[in-house]
Design an enzyme around this catalytic site. Structure first.
Site, PDB file in Angstrom:
ATOM      1  N   HIS A   1     -10.227  -5.207  10.686  1.00  0.00           N
ATOM      2  CA  HIS A   1     -10.891  -4.983   9.392  1.00  0.00           C
ATOM      3  C   HIS A   1     -12.173  -4.169   9.538  1.00  0.00           C
ATOM      4  O   HIS A   1     -12.973  -4.129   8.615  1.00  0.00           O
ATOM      5  CB  HIS A   1     -11.248  -6.320   8.731  1.00  0.00           C
TER       6      HIS A   1
ATOM      7  N   GLU B   1       0.817  -1.221   0.000  1.00  0.00           N
ATOM      8  CA  GLU B   1       0.000   0.000   0.000  1.00  0.00           C
ATOM      9  C   GLU B   1       0.846   1.264   0.000  1.00  0.00           C
ATOM     10  O   GLU B   1       0.569   2.210  -0.734  1.00  0.00           O
ATOM     11  CB  GLU B   1      -0.951   0.012   1.208  1.00  0.00           C
TER      12      GLU B   1
END
Lengths: 336, 325
Positions: free
Chosen positions: B129, B60
């Site tokens: 998450h 990322e």
């Protein structure tokens, strides 16, 4: 090395280039010495990282780029900016925090920018700009251009994740990037040996296909120029990245606030490297080659001193940014 | 008018903007060959090729930086994060690179980039998450933050975000991708920075955004049966926030509930409440109440997770509290 041979041949036959490179390096040196004075007088604030000792790296590499190529670097960015062609006036004014600075006084020493020369900044977070360089390479390739991007970084960068993520993508996608490690042996006060689990930093390239890893003597401007010429060519014609480990040395402290030598490096080491000074090495060579006299040198010194003094005067007379500038440049105005 | 999913609306926006401007490209994990982790980019690689729909490694920080760098060199990247939880690895590029470039270059280098992906909790995905990061992101000057709750808004705002010359953070939702709504066939744009009154009512304002808009609409439906009429203000853009729309609504209803998906402390609602107390102090008939996630990491167990999330029942209770009912 093949590149080394080409270097010697070229340097002997091109006194004009030698003079140009000597001028380029001397301008950086005298400019930054003046910056040190200005800092001591309080005309420059914040963090300020001098490049003194490393001038052969910027001169050798940036000096041979095309106007439409790109350069990006770290917070130790004065040298590359000067060689890239940002005027001494605009850089000094930026350091003074004035409106005529190359970043309008909003960047400071660590954030020199110039759209006219594709100088994409001085960046202050170690490693953060390496993916940006890969992105510029991506854009070049996306458009089918033949420019290159040169990304300067310090030796400490090879241990950070962003470096590896960027090199992986640059190699994977064959991007026209030169990743230039200016190995001045210390990340701030921590020696390379105490930070990197690798002996030659250029070996980091071995982890990536399509990536050349090269070690270059950064105290020899001809060696830098020749080896990087090959890497630039490789990027421009084959769109392949290279990792250049240029071994250099900074003669000053990490920033203005720390000692030149002391706890982390011995005085003797500094003295040893000072004898390898890239500027005086080239000067000695040119005098030995009889392409320059001591009088020529004195004239060069005077010319550079005048340029630096002019930059100082210009910066000193440039106004501070108006307070209204505080809220400008946060976002591009899209209301119209 | 065609009824399509939020996912399809985003897909249409991407397709239209990529067809319109060849500087626009999409990069992220699984966006190409796999057709998108949540299928938002379905069919785009086939249509635009692998140069413009780029599968990245799982890196990322690296590919967010590649996006910013390419924007400096004239492209208009759309960077997809599989979720904003993973984008924390890239936050340096959002905060230190994208958001700062224009300012620290003295106006020379803008970064026309969209960072997009699902934000907030889905179902039983556990603590790492299930996080809503809008207040973190909206804290940063130099970026815009958009949080659409409906397919119509998602499409119109994503198109505007891609055309914007600034970095835009675009917050979607795993639980939103399958939701449906009317989306016209003809092209339209929704301007960034403007809130929208989704429902008019005179008794109480619910100020919200993103996924919570759906909750607010349900609350408004249910309370209408009790003759309580809610002004549902969808902020749409969290930065810059449409302060005028907030104050206009509160001046009309004199009561407000601020509903958000994220945590309480320093949340988006804190900022909304600040605007209200500053501009509507004399208009208020009751203290403003905030509804938000419980101040804990998201648990996995079903009942615990449900208990942690802001929902219809909690919002109705809050409305009744500000109405002293």
């Amino acid at each position: 090395m093949a590149t080394k041979k080409r270097t010697d041949a070229k340097s002997a036959s091109d006194p004009a280039l030698d003079r140009e490179m000597l001028h380029s390096m001397l301008l950086q040196r005298r400019f930054e010495e003046k910056v040190g004075e200005a800092y001591a007088l309080g005309k420059i604030g914040g963090f300020c990282h001098l490049y003194i000792g490393q001038e052969a790296v910027s001169t050798g590499i940036v000096g041979q780029l095309r106007h439409d190529d790109y350069v990006i670097g770290t917070y130790r960015d004065h040298g590359q900016a000067l060689v890239r062609g940002i005027t001494p006036r605009a850089i000094m004014a930026e350091l003074f925090g004035r409106i005529d600075g190359c970043s309008r006084g909003k960047g400071g020493s660590m954030h020199l920018f110039d759209r006219n020369t594709n100088f994409l900044g001085g960046h202050g977070i170690v490693g953060s700009h390496v993916p940006l360089a890969a992105g510029v390479g991506f854009a070049i390739k996306y458009r089918g251009g033949d420019q290159v991007i040169v990304c300067f970084m310090g030796d400490s960068v090879v241990n950070i994740g962003a470096f590896h993520e960027a090199l992986n993508m640059a190699a994977l996608w064959k991007l026209p990037c030169l990743f230039v490690i200016e190995n001045n042996r210390y990340g701030m006060g921590t020696s390379v040996e105490r930070a990197a689990a690798v002996d030659d930093l250029s070996k980091r390239a071995l982890g990536y296909k399509n990536m050349d890893g090269i070690i270059i003597d950064g105290m020899d401007v001809h060696a830098v120029r020749a080896a990087s010429a090959a890497a630039i060519e490789r990027a421009r014609t084959e769109s392949l990245p290279s990792l250049l480990e240029v071994r250099t040395y900074r003669f000053r402290g990490h920033s203005m606030s720390d000692a030149v030598s002391g706890t982390y490096r011995p005085k003797e080491e500094l003295e040893e490297y000072t004898r390898l000074d890239p500027i005086f090495s080239l000067k000695a060579k040119m005098i030995a080659d009889r392409v320059m006299t001591e009088n020529d040198w004195d004239a060069l010194e005077q010319e550079v001193a005048a340029t630096v003094l002019d930059a100082w005067d210009f910066a000193d007379q440039s106004p501070e940014p108006p307070l209204a500038a505080l809220y400008e440049d946060v976002l591009v105005d899209t209301t119209s | 008018m065609p009824i399509i999913t939020y996912r399809e609306a985003l897909n249409q926006a991407l397709r239209e903007e990529m067809a319109r401007d060849d500087r626009v490209y999409l990069m992220g994990e699984e966006v190409g060959v796999y057709n998108g982790a949540y299928k938002v980019s379905k069919g785009l690689m086939e249509e635009f090729g692998e140069n413009r729909v780029v599968d990245s490694p799982i890196a990322e920080l690296g590919f967010a930086g590649v996006g910013v760098g390419s924007a400096l060199a004239g492209l208009r990247p759309v960077i997809e994060f599989m979720t904003w939880n993973f984008a924390l690895l890239a936050i340096d590029q959002v905060v230190n690179s994208a958001a700062k470039m224009l300012y620290m270059s003295g106006g020379q280098f803008n970064v026309p980039i969209v960072f997009r992906g699902p934000n907030g909790a889905a179902l039983q995905l556990g603590a790492q998450h299930s996080q809503a990061f809008e207040s973190w992101l909206a804290h940063i000057p130099g970026i815009k933050v958009v949080s659409p709750g409906t397919p119509y808004d998602a499409k119109g705002l994503l198109k505007s975000a891609i055309r914007d010359d600034n970095p835009v953070v675009f917050l979607e939702g795993e639980m939103l991708y399958n939701t449906k709504g009317e989306v016209p066939e003809e092209e339209y744009l929704i301007p960034l920075g403007k809130a929208q009154l989704k429902r008019e009512g005179s008794d109480c304002s619910i100020i919200t955004s993103g996924k919570m808009v759906l909750v607010a609409m349900q609350v408004a439906d249910l309370l209408a049966k009790e003759d309580i009429h809610i002004d549902v203000l969808d902020l749409l853009t969290l930065r810059p926030m449409d302060v005028g729309a907030i104050t206009a609504s509160v001046r009309k209803t004199n009561r407000a509930v601020v509903l958000e998906e994220g945590w309480e402390v320093c949340g988006i609602g804190s900022q909304v409440v600040d605007y209200i107390q500053r501009d509507c102090f004399d208009d208020l008939d009751a203290p403003v109440i905030r509804v938000h996630q419980a101040d804990v990491p998201m648990p996995y167990a079903k009942a615990l997770e449900k208990s942690a999330k802001p929902d219809v029942a909690k919002t109705i209770a809050a409305v009744k509290q500000v109405m002293y009912r």
